[in-house]
Enzyme design. Structure first.
Site, mmCIF file in Angstrom:
data_model
loop_
_atom_site.group_PDB
_atom_site.id
_atom_site.type_symbol
_atom_site.label_atom_id
_atom_site.label_comp_id
_atom_site.label_asym_id
_atom_site.label_seq_id
_atom_site.Cartn_x
_atom_site.Cartn_y
_atom_site.Cartn_z
ATOM 1 N N TYR A 43 -46.092 -20.545 -30.892
ATOM 2 C CA TYR A 43 -45.490 -19.225 -30.730
ATOM 3 C C TYR A 43 -45.748 -18.776 -29.292
ATOM 4 C CZ TYR A 43 -44.370 -14.463 -32.399
ATOM 5 O OH TYR A 43 -43.811 -13.237 -32.590
ATOM 6 N N ARG A 81 -31.801 -12.674 -25.058
ATOM 7 C CA ARG A 81 -33.030 -12.032 -24.540
ATOM 8 C C ARG A 81 -34.221 -12.734 -25.180
ATOM 9 N NH1 ARG A 81 -37.196 -10.642 -26.613
ATOM 10 N NH2 ARG A 81 -36.930 -8.710 -27.742
ATOM 11 N N LYS A 118 -40.552 -18.741 -35.236
ATOM 12 C CA LYS A 118 -40.747 -17.586 -36.131
ATOM 13 C C LYS A 118 -40.808 -18.058 -37.585
ATOM 14 C CE LYS A 118 -40.430 -13.910 -33.287
ATOM 15 N NZ LYS A 118 -41.233 -12.697 -33.231
ATOM 16 N N GLU A 174 -33.263 -11.857 -34.105
ATOM 17 C CA GLU A 174 -34.367 -12.075 -33.173
ATOM 18 C C GLU A 174 -33.830 -12.315 -31.764
ATOM 19 O OE1 GLU A 174 -37.741 -12.247 -34.633
ATOM 20 O OE2 GLU A 174 -38.124 -11.813 -32.521
ATOM 21 N N ASP A 175 -34.361 -11.589 -30.838
ATOM 22 C CA ASP A 175 -34.113 -11.813 -29.406
ATOM 23 C C ASP A 175 -32.632 -11.786 -29.024
ATOM 24 O OD1 ASP A 175 -36.820 -11.882 -29.477
ATOM 25 O OD2 ASP A 175 -37.059 -13.773 -28.418
ATOM 26 N N ASP A 180 -36.411 -7.817 -35.907
ATOM 27 C CA ASP A 180 -37.839 -7.957 -35.656
ATOM 28 C C ASP A 180 -38.258 -7.240 -34.379
ATOM 29 O OD1 ASP A 180 -40.365 -9.011 -36.156
ATOM 30 O OD2 ASP A 180 -39.995 -10.745 -34.877
ATOM 31 N N ASP A 181 -37.421 -7.312 -33.348
ATOM 32 C CA ASP A 181 -37.795 -6.726 -32.055
ATOM 33 C C ASP A 181 -37.800 -5.199 -32.114
ATOM 34 O OD1 ASP A 181 -37.996 -9.263 -30.622
ATOM 35 O OD2 ASP A 181 -35.871 -9.398 -31.121
ATOM 36 N N ASN A 207 -43.782 -10.224 -23.565
ATOM 37 C CA ASN A 207 -44.071 -11.653 -23.716
ATOM 38 C C ASN A 207 -43.173 -12.459 -22.787
ATOM 39 O OD1 ASN A 207 -45.874 -11.300 -25.939
ATOM 40 N ND2 ASN A 207 -44.107 -10.897 -27.234
HETATM 41 N N1 LIG Z 1 -45.320 -7.808 -28.693
HETATM 42 C C1 LIG Z 1 -44.272 -7.886 -29.466
HETATM 43 O O1 LIG Z 1 -44.381 -8.056 -30.685
HETATM 44 C C2 LIG Z 1 -42.918 -7.767 -28.886
HETATM 45 C C3 LIG Z 1 -42.744 -7.826 -27.543
HETATM 46 N N2 LIG Z 1 -41.493 -7.711 -27.025
HETATM 47 C C4 LIG Z 1 -41.376 -7.847 -25.576
HETATM 48 O O2 LIG Z 1 -40.958 -6.632 -25.011
HETATM 49 C C5 LIG Z 1 -40.175 -6.905 -23.856
HETATM 50 C C6 LIG Z 1 -38.914 -6.075 -23.942
HETATM 51 O O3 LIG Z 1 -38.174 -6.438 -25.070
HETATM 52 P P1 LIG Z 1 -36.927 -5.541 -25.531
HETATM 53 O O4 LIG Z 1 -37.310 -4.147 -25.696
HETATM 54 O O5 LIG Z 1 -36.315 -6.231 -26.657
HETATM 55 O O6 LIG Z 1 -36.005 -5.702 -24.247
HETATM 56 P P2 LIG Z 1 -34.822 -4.774 -23.788
HETATM 57 O O7 LIG Z 1 -34.047 -5.575 -22.816
HETATM 58 O O8 LIG Z 1 -34.137 -4.185 -24.948
HETATM 59 O O9 LIG Z 1 -35.571 -3.586 -23.007
HETATM 60 C C7 LIG Z 1 -36.198 -3.742 -21.775
HETATM 61 C C8 LIG Z 1 -36.396 -2.377 -21.177
HETATM 62 O O10 LIG Z 1 -37.199 -2.517 -20.027
HETATM 63 C C9 LIG Z 1 -36.605 -1.781 -18.978
HETATM 64 N N3 LIG Z 1 -36.954 -2.340 -17.699
HETATM 65 C C10 LIG Z 1 -36.615 -3.519 -17.172
HETATM 66 N N4 LIG Z 1 -37.125 -3.642 -15.923
HETATM 67 C C11 LIG Z 1 -37.787 -2.495 -15.672
HETATM 68 C C12 LIG Z 1 -38.508 -2.002 -14.558
HETATM 69 N N5 LIG Z 1 -38.686 -2.740 -13.456
HETATM 70 N N6 LIG Z 1 -39.043 -0.776 -14.637
HETATM 71 C C13 LIG Z 1 -38.889 -0.030 -15.729
HETATM 72 N N7 LIG Z 1 -38.229 -0.437 -16.832
HETATM 73 C C14 LIG Z 1 -37.680 -1.656 -16.782
HETATM 74 C C15 LIG Z 1 -35.122 -1.865 -19.235
HETATM 75 O O11 LIG Z 1 -34.501 -0.831 -18.513
HETATM 76 P P3 LIG Z 1 -32.907 -0.591 -18.537
HETATM 77 O O12 LIG Z 1 -32.621 -0.088 -19.921
HETATM 78 O O13 LIG Z 1 -32.716 0.459 -17.493
HETATM 79 O O14 LIG Z 1 -32.282 -1.892 -18.236
HETATM 80 C C16 LIG Z 1 -35.097 -1.700 -20.745
HETATM 81 O O15 LIG Z 1 -35.115 -0.352 -21.077
HETATM 82 C C17 LIG Z 1 -39.943 -8.406 -23.844
HETATM 83 O O16 LIG Z 1 -40.814 -8.978 -22.913
HETATM 84 C C18 LIG Z 1 -40.331 -8.869 -25.222
HETATM 85 O O17 LIG Z 1 -40.885 -10.147 -25.208
HETATM 86 C C19 LIG Z 1 -40.399 -7.486 -27.792
HETATM 87 C C20 LIG Z 1 -40.516 -7.434 -29.131
HETATM 88 C C21 LIG Z 1 -41.798 -7.623 -29.789
HETATM 89 C C1 LIG Z 2 -42.620 -11.164 -30.146
HETATM 90 C C2 LIG Z 2 -41.201 -11.011 -30.001
HETATM 91 O O1 LIG Z 2 -40.480 -10.942 -30.978
HETATM 92 C C3 LIG Z 2 -40.626 -10.954 -28.689
HETATM 93 O O2 LIG Z 2 -41.351 -10.959 -27.708
HETATM 94 O O3 LIG Z 2 -39.405 -10.918 -28.609
HETATM 95 MG MG LIG Z 3 -38.466 -11.260 -30.533
#
Ligand SMILES: NC(=O)C1=CN([C@@H]2O[C@H](COP(=O)(O)OP(=O)(O)OC[C@H]3O[C@@H](n4cnc5c(N)ncnc54)[C@H](OP(=O)(O)O)[C@@H]3O)[C@@H](O)[C@H]2O)C=CC1
Ligand SMILES: CC(=O)C(=O)O
Ligand SMILES: [Mg+2]
Length: 669
Positions: free
Chosen positions: A189, A242, A260, A332-333, A355-356, A497
């Site tokens: 993972y 993503r 997953k 997912e993603d 999941d996200d 991540n």
């Molecule tokens: N720990 C866990 O269980 C999980 C972790 N994640 C991680 O979270 C991260 C984001 O995932 P997700 O929310 O799905 O992604 P999204 O693409 O949906 O969201 C990313 C966000 O980050 C913002 N962003 C990007 N660059 C910058 C910057 N330089 N400064 C400020 N904001 C910024 C984007 O802004 P804008 O909208 O303006 O483009 C957007 O709002 C990933 O790395 C993913 O791996 C996700 C799910 C679960």
């Molecule tokens: C953990 C997870 O689902 C992610 O980083 O997208």
């Molecule tokens: Mg994910």
């Protein structure tokens, strides 16, 4: 005569099947596989339901008459199925009818036990001579395998060794993963799975999961039927746009659904044969992949708009038609411009879960509820600031608001005002509302524009800082120090991540939030009286941050104290959550189920964990935790009338445990 297209079906598999359906001389009993390499079309071209057709009849249909005079057989085995006799104008059926015994059994990952086959089994299943003479139990195999895996220094090599094992001996793979979960989770993972996806073209040996590309438009149900297992309970699907915080990896995102689903089985006890990893390939906008000759996906830019939604709709419809109402589809993603819409579109017609957005929200809420025991106060007393306002950020924000609103009876709009988000353009404020994506609008509060995170921290003065931006090192020293200057115990979650994208490391979180010990506070008071000279007496000793991250960090030793960072990852939730839905026959996901899962997880954090500063329990107990989550989710589903498995079992935790797949080898008759 039967006509055929390329395809595979599993006619009959399982333990203890009777040998006579194979019609061969061997009268073995045990792990059966009866396969034909294609679905059978009858003379009118309709697909015959092979599961209901006696094998004798299928074989009779397949035999080409007068095969004995075929000179090509040259006195060898009869050309029973006519492949040798057939000319280029003939259709032949690519038959392979076998009992899963002997050589085939050793190469069937569902049934293979390697050197653990007993003497009796070796005789009964024609294995004698195919294995070296020694017999070793599964426990010893696990010890041997973990040593083997540890020999590799490079995580990607460990990943490949694990994938190789999964394809050779499924039960050993799961036993190894369960017994060494903390050590192997970072391999199968995050973070290693991220690297595996990036290099998927290079390390690709054998296809895993099901690929549905634009080429299959109009034929998706047919493609689903090609999958060898029929009783699917969970699908994890991605379109690869993503992948973690690594961006668009197209078809190479397959590593994510595969990973997953391994966790669905190892952590949540869902049978491996009930799990189906799927990648939808609509192209990629990743130039590197488009120019890579080893890229395994469609070499075209991503389909969007109607073309995309039509393919997804056909997929969603085909899944329900093929596997029924109760199959769980985990998105997912996906990139956020599709993720929110897909969830909204299908949440009332399918059993879907993102999941996200939802799983992450549930796990983070659990961590926050647990953290309150360390920092004090209720959710409503805290102020939250997110870096990143996408799926994870707004998903978590919404669930915090929902829970706070339930706790305080305050309207959702009111409690949202304690939650602030920063995206790539700065703080989300009302003056930006018109240009915001719909999922950001609820968070556009009255405030002057703020361009960067540091200013946002200083202006909003959050007690909790959450990174969901996918931007590594975005929590700079100044940002973390600002959090430490505002809060005695700042809660800092770097959720992005893989590790490279984490907003800060555990070490940074602890070392940038040093505590001033009582002696020093005394010195501080003196400083106020006598001036600045006494500042040299400050003795910083401990990190004050309550920290957790999406990808794991090792414990940090700092000034004689060991800090153990927690892992805030949706892997805590989705396996147990899915199990709860499956075992109760739940047909729709409701937000209250996410809250139930969250509560269940928070309850599992022990005093001992808190003493170490942990806000999540260790993964070592994850199967117990998953059973607990499953039970709470199922209980809520029954309460809401969403569960169809009736009557409701009396003890849901026991029931969850009894439903869980265990990887111990089975004895073959
Ligand atoms: N720990 C866990 O269980 C999980 C972790 N994640 C991680 O979270 C991260 C984001 O995932 P997700 O929310 O799905 O992604 P999204 O693409 O949906 O969201 C990313 C966000 O980050 C913002 N962003 C990007 N660059 C910058 C910057 N330089 N400064 C400020 N904001 C910024 C984007 O802004 P804008 O909208 O303006 O483009 C957007 O709002 C990933 O790395 C993913 O791996 C996700 C799910 C679960
Ligand atoms: C953990 C997870 O689902 C992610 O980083 O997208
Ligand atoms: Mg994910």
């Amino acid at each position: 005569m039967i006509s055929a297209t390329r395809c595979t079906f599993l006619g009959c598999s399982g333990l203890g099947g009777s040998g006579n359906i194979c019609g061969g001389q061997r009268r073995g009993y045990g792990p059966w596989r009866v396969t034909c390499m294609s679905p059978i079309n009858d003379r009118n071209g309709s697909v015959v339901n092979v599961m209901e057709t006696p094998l004798k009849e299928i074989k009779k249909e397949a035999v080409v008459e007068d095969v004995d005079d075929n000179p090509i057989s040259g006195g060898g085995p009869r050309d029973v199925y006519g492949e040798d006799k057939a000319t280029e104008d003939h259709f032949v059926t690519p038959w392979s009818v076998s009992v899963a015994s002997g050589y085939t059994l050793l190469r069937d990952p569902h049934f293979n036990k390697g050197l653990a086959f007993t003497e009796k089994e070796r005789d009964a299943h024609y294995l004698r001579g195919l294995l070296p003479p020694t017999t070793i139990p599964q426990e010893t195999q696990v010890r041997k395998m973990i040593q083997h895996i540890r020999q590799y220094q490079v995580p990607l090599q460990r990943y490949m060794a694990m994938m190789d094992l999964q394809e050779r001996n499924e039960r050993l793979f799961y036993k190894l993963l369960i017994d060494h979960v903390e050590e192997l989770l970072p391999i199968v993972y995050t973070p290693t799975v991220g690297e595996a996806c990036q290099k998927y073209g290079d390390i690709f040996m054998r296809p895993q999961g099901l690929y549905i590309s634009l080429k299959e438009k109009g034929r998706i149900q047919e493609v689903l039927r090609n999958w060898p297992e029929k009783n699917i309970q969970v699908i994890v699907v991605t379109d690869g746009e993503r992948i973690l915080g690594l961006g668009d990896l197209g078809c190479q995102g397959m590593g994510i659904p595969v990973g997953k689903l391994s966790l669905y089985t190892a952590l949540g006890g869902v049978r491996p044969s009930a799990c189906l990893p799927i990648t939808i390939d609509v192209g990629t906008n990743n130039e590197r992949l488009l120019n890579d000759e080893l890229y395994i996906g469609l070499k075209q830019r991503r389909a969007t708009g109607q073309e995309y939604s039509e393919l997804m709709h056909e997929f969603m419809t085909a899944v329900k038609q093929t596997y029924g109402e109760k199959v769980l589809i985990q998105f997912e993603d996906f990139a956020n411009h599709n993720a929110f819409d897909l969830l909204e579109k299908y949440r009332s017609t399918h059993l879907v879960f993102n999941d996200d957005i939802q799983g992450t929200a549930s796990v983070v809420l659990a961590g926050l509820v647990a953290a309150l025991k360390l920092v004090g106060g209720n959710l409503a007393d805290h102020k939250f600031l997110f870096l990143g306002a996408g799926e994870a950020g707004t998903g978590i924000a919404e669930l915090i608001a929902l829970e706070t609103s339930k706790q305080t009876n305050a309207p959702l709009d009111e409690v949202r005002k304690n939650i602030w988000l920063v995206d790539s353009k700065g703080l989300i404020v009302s003056s930006r509302k018109e240009s915001l994506q719909h999922f950001k609008k609820p968070w556009a509060h009255e405030h002057e524009p703020v361009k960067n995170l540091l200013d946002a921290v200083n202006k909003i003065k959050p007690t909790v800082l959450i990174g969901t931006s996918g931007q590594g090192s975005a929590f700079t020293k100044e940002v973390v120090e600002a959090m430490a200057s505002i809060n005695e115990k700042p809660i800092i979650l770097s959720l992005s991540n893989p590790t490279s994208q984490s907003e800060c490391t555990a070490e940074e979180a602890y070392t940038w939030t040093q505590v001033i010990e009582p002696a020093c506070i005394f010195a501080l008071k003196f400083e106020r009286i006598f001036g600045s000279t006494l500042t040299i007496l400050f003795h910083f000793s401990q990190g004050r941050a309550i920290f957790a991250s999406g990808s794991p960090f090792s414990p940090v030793e700092y000034k004689g104290k060991v800090f153990v960072p927690g892992q805030a990852n949706n892997a805590y939730i989705f396996p147990g959550f899915g199990l709860g839905l499956i075992m109760s026959g739940t047909i729709r996901v409701h937000d209250d189920l996410l809250l139930a899962a969250s509560e269940a997880l928070a309850e599992q954090v022990s005093e001992e964990n808190f003493e170490k500063g942990l806000i999540f329990p260790p993964f070592t107990n994850i199967r117990k935790i998953s059973a607990h989550i499953a039970a709470k989710v199922a209980a809520k589903a029954y309460e809401l009338g969403l569960a169809t498995r009736l009557p409701q079992p009396k003890d849901l935790v026991k029931f969850a445990e009894s439903c869980m797949y265990t990887p111990a080898y089975r004895s073959y008759r």
